[in-house]
Write an enzyme that holds these catalytic residues in place. Structure first.
Site, PDB file in Angstrom:
ATOM      1  N   GLU A 125       0.839  -1.194   0.000  1.00 48.32           N
ATOM      2  CA  GLU A 125       0.000   0.000   0.000  1.00 48.32           C
ATOM      3  C   GLU A 125       0.877   1.249   0.000  1.00 48.32           C
ATOM      4  O   GLU A 125       1.912   1.279   0.673  1.00 48.32           O
ATOM      5  CB  GLU A 125      -0.886   0.043   1.262  1.00 48.32           C
ATOM      6  CG  GLU A 125      -1.667  -1.226   1.524  1.00 48.32           C
ATOM      7  CD  GLU A 125      -2.209  -1.279   2.956  1.00 48.32           C
ATOM      8  OE1 GLU A 125      -1.947  -0.326   3.733  1.00 48.32           O
ATOM      9  OE2 GLU A 125      -2.873  -2.269   3.297  1.00 48.32           O
ATOM     10  N   LYS A 127       2.405   4.520   1.249  1.00 48.92           N
ATOM     11  CA  LYS A 127       2.555   5.043   2.613  1.00 48.92           C
ATOM     12  C   LYS A 127       2.222   6.533   2.595  1.00 48.92           C
ATOM     13  O   LYS A 127       3.035   7.364   2.232  1.00 48.92           O
ATOM     14  CB  LYS A 127       3.961   4.805   3.141  1.00 48.92           C
ATOM     15  CG  LYS A 127       4.152   5.188   4.602  1.00 48.92           C
ATOM     16  CD  LYS A 127       5.551   4.835   5.084  1.00 48.92           C
ATOM     17  CE  LYS A 127       5.706   5.179   6.559  1.00 48.92           C
ATOM     18  NZ  LYS A 127       5.600   6.638   6.804  1.00 48.92           N
ATOM     19  N   ASP A 129       1.702  10.253   3.591  1.00 48.26           N
ATOM     20  CA  ASP A 129       2.407  11.143   4.510  1.00 48.26           C
ATOM     21  C   ASP A 129       1.398  12.108   5.125  1.00 48.26           C
ATOM     22  O   ASP A 129       1.236  13.248   4.679  1.00 48.26           O
ATOM     23  CB  ASP A 129       3.507  11.898   3.764  1.00 48.26           C
ATOM     24  CG  ASP A 129       4.518  12.508   4.722  1.00 48.26           C
ATOM     25  OD1 ASP A 129       4.460  12.198   5.920  1.00 48.26           O
ATOM     26  OD2 ASP A 129       5.363  13.284   4.264  1.00 48.26           O
ATOM     27  N   TYR A 237      -6.955   1.831   6.091  1.00 45.36           N
ATOM     28  CA  TYR A 237      -6.071   0.731   5.677  1.00 45.36           C
ATOM     29  C   TYR A 237      -5.870  -0.338   6.745  1.00 45.36           C
ATOM     30  O   TYR A 237      -5.197  -1.329   6.503  1.00 45.36           O
ATOM     31  CB  TYR A 237      -4.700   1.266   5.251  1.00 45.36           C
ATOM     32  CG  TYR A 237      -4.033   2.184   6.260  1.00 45.36           C
ATOM     33  CD1 TYR A 237      -3.557   1.706   7.482  1.00 45.36           C
ATOM     34  CD2 TYR A 237      -3.849   3.532   5.979  1.00 45.36           C
ATOM     35  CE1 TYR A 237      -2.942   2.544   8.395  1.00 45.36           C
ATOM     36  CE2 TYR A 237      -3.232   4.382   6.880  1.00 45.36           C
ATOM     37  CZ  TYR A 237      -2.781   3.874   8.090  1.00 45.36           C
ATOM     38  OH  TYR A 237      -2.176   4.715   8.991  1.00 45.36           O
ATOM     39  N   LYS A 325      10.961   2.855   2.483  1.00 44.95           N
ATOM     40  CA  LYS A 325      10.980   4.303   2.311  1.00 44.95           C
ATOM     41  C   LYS A 325      11.591   4.696   0.967  1.00 44.95           C
ATOM     42  O   LYS A 325      12.517   4.053   0.476  1.00 44.95           O
ATOM     43  CB  LYS A 325      11.776   4.957   3.456  1.00 44.95           C
ATOM     44  CG  LYS A 325      11.260   4.622   4.849  1.00 44.95           C
ATOM     45  CD  LYS A 325       9.889   5.198   5.102  1.00 44.95           C
ATOM     46  CE  LYS A 325       9.931   6.666   5.418  1.00 44.95           C
ATOM     47  NZ  LYS A 325      10.568   7.010   6.699  1.00 44.95           N
ATOM     48  N   CYS A 419      28.186  37.675  19.026  1.00 47.79           N
ATOM     49  CA  CYS A 419      26.738  37.501  18.880  1.00 47.79           C
ATOM     50  C   CYS A 419      26.163  38.607  18.007  1.00 47.79           C
ATOM     51  O   CYS A 419      26.666  39.740  17.994  1.00 47.79           O
ATOM     52  CB  CYS A 419      26.070  37.505  20.256  1.00 47.79           C
ATOM     53  SG  CYS A 419      24.276  37.234  20.195  1.00 47.79           S
ATOM     54  N   CYS A 421      23.561  40.128  18.512  1.00 49.53           N
ATOM     55  CA  CYS A 421      22.801  41.068  19.326  1.00 49.53           C
ATOM     56  C   CYS A 421      23.595  42.364  19.528  1.00 49.53           C
ATOM     57  O   CYS A 421      24.812  42.403  19.304  1.00 49.53           O
ATOM     58  CB  CYS A 421      22.447  40.443  20.669  1.00 49.53           C
ATOM     59  SG  CYS A 421      23.852  40.264  21.794  1.00 49.53           S
ATOM     60  N   CYS A 443      26.560  32.265  22.438  1.00 48.98           N
ATOM     61  CA  CYS A 443      26.683  33.568  23.081  1.00 48.98           C
ATOM     62  C   CYS A 443      26.549  33.359  24.582  1.00 48.98           C
ATOM     63  O   CYS A 443      25.645  32.653  25.045  1.00 48.98           O
ATOM     64  CB  CYS A 443      25.583  34.498  22.581  1.00 48.98           C
ATOM     65  SG  CYS A 443      25.376  36.009  23.541  1.00 48.98           S
ATOM     66  N   CYS A 449      21.235  38.965  26.471  1.00 46.54           N
ATOM     67  CA  CYS A 449      21.162  38.925  25.007  1.00 46.54           C
ATOM     68  C   CYS A 449      19.692  38.956  24.603  1.00 46.54           C
ATOM     69  O   CYS A 449      18.926  38.062  24.996  1.00 46.54           O
ATOM     70  CB  CYS A 449      21.831  37.659  24.488  1.00 46.54           C
ATOM     71  SG  CYS A 449      21.516  37.319  22.741  1.00 46.54           S
TER      72      CYS A 449
END
Length: 779
Positions: A125, A127, A129, A237, A325, A419, A421, A443, A449
């Site tokens: 069958e 598969k 998603d 299924y 898969k 960083c 920031c 950081c 921050c």
């Protein structure tokens, strides 16, 4: 940093790696199953699980109670009522190539002792998603619908499932069982999904990354009227609990489902042996793009149901089914830039900004680059044409550069040293006690921050922590920018700040109703459970499951805080951690070193160092001697190591936290370091002052057959998962341990029990089968 091959791992390394994998996979399970925001591809996730399985196969005695191999899905959200599945919704093992499919068929033949000439029929069958769902019918009437959840317990989404036209409210015909659970997949057709996203973009409302996330988000809407407007479909299924059998084969069962009014995938086929399976796989892979809905492989199931019953299950998966898969989907595009995302703990993660490209029906604009080392390894530069891979519907990854030799390439990317920031705090690479440098750059500004501050506050208000309704990412960012909130306590202060609330009521996007809902959402969390409070603090290495374990272990906030403050005064020194982290230096070796009475003067000046260690610490194994020798140069170094082992190790308070089953030294140290910082203590104290009550964890029962008893589970349990067994035992007042000792009362042994069974027999511990355990606790 390259991973150590499984066959080269020591036992201590394997134990640490299994702990890391359990933590990482549990986080990805929550992101995928609960929050619908996966961070890694299916292929990356499968690789993590495969490594975990390989380590467990080599070290079966190290299988953890929270092993990913014993889990299905993730814990159930608190947004919907829990539904106990009549029959567990288990997951499937995966196959990735033709050899694994052939091996799957050969295993079935061997198990059933079939003659080579006898064909084995399968149902293959597509598969889908999407999101798995279970529909319960009683006397032909749909009475309850649930998500998969953790495989044993799902979420009650009955009202939302009723809005899907493919799900009949009443089964057709008169031949259906009086009670039956129908299993299937909720999904969104690609065209309908694209149309929804286009409309959402036009109106500025939320869009979804892919059809799977769209289906999951739509099915989990609190208002069924919203779900009813979403273009959801359903393929049936399988089945779960049923009052009577209704078919002899998987194929016959699909025909029955179809006769009762369900849509069954028309591309399903009955085929024979590995050749038939692989033929259909190739055909579906070729036709995949034109199906109109996403599939990520093909599921193979033994057709005869009596054979399915004989084959049974192993751990969390049936022996009679497997998912083959599809390989990852790839495309090429141009790298237009590299952006840096700052996480809650200061981690700086590079993200590739790409010229939009369609991969597997999804428009991709960004891809993960993981860290600075990965950028250097790929030598990826701005303007390069790159190959990217989308394995599963998540943010893709870059595989390599197509035109690495082209003239005029831009300069190599220079990873930031500070960083992003305004503070421009220096980025650091952390180093483990054994000197291994982390690939992650962080950081160190913490809550100073602004990026980390916002991420920390988002975590605090998130669904799995304080779950503050109406306080989302945009609101948090806006309030931080205004200076209204800087730490969690400020959120609760804001709800009682009439001047600021009055200002909000006058602004576009808020109004009286919005402000009222925000205040009610905040005030509703002034009473919070202990585990949510611990998780909400945002301590590094303290996840949701660990928070729950800690709450149950200490029961009250007062007891937990007292333990953490005491532990903060007993953090081991760096020298002690280098000793404890050295190769082949186990806790027993550290203890022996601490107890050793070594002379300051060298008693054997002419002897080699290894021999001196052997003479000073008799009975020590050669690998342990070599581990100690790697840390020192002479006898005086060994004397100093003994002093470090004796005087600079973790305190009893820290060991108490680390000794809680399911916590361990890494999480315990993280808590101690968190509570050692005065600004963290002040932040927590301010938050506690704003709350009405931190609810104690549920106290263990004392009136059961196992109350106060210590239980160890081992082997491949078949009647329940390790998590389920542990939770059930703890709810009945038992203590679950990971190792057997004289103090153990019961060892519950499943198939494949190893050294723990031998230890139980040595110590005279009562050994129970799974059935005997269930009889003891009353089922």
């Amino acid at each position: 940093m390259a991973e150590t091959p499984v066959d080269a791992l020591t036992e201590d390394q394997a134990r640490e790696e299994l702990a890391r994998l359990a933590h990482e996979l549990a986080r990805h399970d929550v992101l995928y199953h609960q929050q619908d925001t996966p961070e890694v591809s299916d292929a990356e996730y499968d690789a993590l699980k495969a490594r975990n399985a390989a380590i467990e196969a080599r070290f079966p005695d190290l299988i953890r109670p929270d092993s990913p191999s014993l889990k299905v899905g993730a814990e159930v959200s608190s947004q919907f009522a829990p539904v106990k599945h009549g029959v567990p919704m288990l997951s499937l093992d995966n196959a990735f190539d033709a050899a694994e499919v052939a091996d799957f068929v050969a295993r079935i033949r061997r198990f059933l002792k079939l003659d080579e000439a006898e064909p084995v029929a399968f149902v293959a069958e597509p598969k889908i998603d999407g999101l798995s769902a279970s529909l319960r019918y009683e006397k032909g009437v749909f009475v309850q619908g649930a998500t998969r959840g953790d495989g044993r317990t799902g979420e009650d989404v009955t009202a939302n499932l009723r809005t899907i036209a493919d799900i009949p409210n009443r089964l057709a015909g008169e031949d259906c069982p009086e009670v039956i659970e129908i299993r299937g997949e909720v999904y969104a057709p690609n065209d309908a999904f694209d149309a929804f996203n286009r409309a959402a973009e036009a109106t500025g409302t939320r869009t979804y990354a892919n059809p799977r996330n769209f289906a999951a988000g739509s099915l989990r809407q609190k208002d069924p009227a919203i779900t009813a407007k979403r273009p959801l479909r359903f393929f049936a299924y399988a089945w779960g609990e049923r009052s009577t059998d209704f078919a002899d084969t998987q194929w016959g069962a699909l025909q029955a489902l179809k006769a009762w009014g369900f849509r069954v995938n028309q591309r399903s086929r009955r085929v024979e042996d590995a050749g038939g399976l692989l033929g259909l796989y190739e055909q579906l892979q070729t036709d995949r793009a034109g199906l109109g809905y996403d599939i990520d492989g093909v599921v193979y199931k033994v057709d005869r149901l009596d054979w399915q019953q004989r084959l049974g299950f192993v751990a969390r998966s049936p022996r009679w089914a497997i998912a083959h898969k599809f390989p990852a989907q790839q495309a090429q595009t141009v790298l237009e830039g590299i952006d840096i995302q700052v996480g809650r703990t200061g981690s700086h993660t590079p993200v590739a900004r790409l010229h939009p490209v369609t991969v597997g029906g999804v428009v991709v604009r960004n891809a993960t680059l993981h860290n600075a080392d990965e950028i250097a390894r790929l030598d990826v530069r701005i303007g390069d044409t790159v190959t990217l891979q989308r394995a599963g519907d998540v943010i893709p990854q870059i595989l390599g550069v197509v035109d690495a030799d082209r003239p005029g390439r831009s300069a190599p990317y220079a990873f930031p040293q500070t960083c992003a920031c305004p503070l421009k705090t220096a980025l650091v690479k952390e180093t483990t006690a054994s000197g291994v440098e982390s690939v992650v750059r962080r950081c160190t500004g913490e809550l100073a921050c602004p990026f980390q501050k916002i991420e920390h506050l988002k975590h605090f208000a998130s669904r799995r922590a304080f779950d503050i309704e109406g306080l989302g990412e945009k609101q948090i960012a806006a309030f931080v920018e205004r200076g209204w909130i800087n730490e969690p306590a400020d959120i609760f202060s804001l709800a009682r700040d009439e001047d600021r609330l009055a200002q909000l009521r006058q602004e576009e996007g808020y109004g009286e109703t919005s402000v009222k809902n925000l205040v009610e959402g905040i005030d509703a969390r002034r009473t919070i459970s202990l585990d949510r409070f611990i998780y909400g603090m945002g301590v590094r290495d303290i996840g949701e499951q660990t928070s729950l374990v800690l709450a149950r272990a200490f029961e009250s906030w007062t007891a937990f805080e007292t333990a953490c403050v005491a532990a903060s005064e007993g953090v081991p020194s760096e020298a002690w951690e280098r000793l404890a982290d050295a190769h082949a230096v186990s806790p027993r070796v550290v203890a022996a070193l601490a107890e050793a009475n070594l002379s300051p003067a060298d008693p054997w000046p002419e002897a080699p160092l290894d021999q001196k260690i052997a003479l000073g610490l008799p009975g020590l194994a050669a690998p342990s001697r070599r581990g100690l020798a790697s840390l020192i140069e002479d006898w005086s170094g060994l004397v100093e190591l003994a002093r470090v082992a004796r005087e600079e190790g973790p305190s009893d308070a820290l060991n108490q936290i680390a000794g809680v089953s399911g916590v361990g030294p890494v999480a315990a140290r993280a808590l101690a370091l968190f509570f050692r910082e005065p600004h963290n203590r002040a932040m927590v104290d301010a938050l506690v002052a704003q709350l009405d009550r931190i609810e104690d964890a549920e106290r263990p029962k004392t009136d059961t057959a196992v109350a106060g008893k210590t239980v160890v589970f081992t082997g491949a349990l078949e009647r329940f998962t390790r998590d389920e067994a542990k939770a059930r035992a703890e709810s009945l007042g038992a203590k679950v341990s990971g190792s057997v000792s004289k103090k153990t009362d019961y060892l519950v042994a499943g198939p494949g029990a190893g050294s723990k069974l031998a230890d139980a027999q040595k110590h005279g511990v009562k050994v129970l089968t799974e059935d005997e355990w269930l009889a003891l606790i009353g089922g």
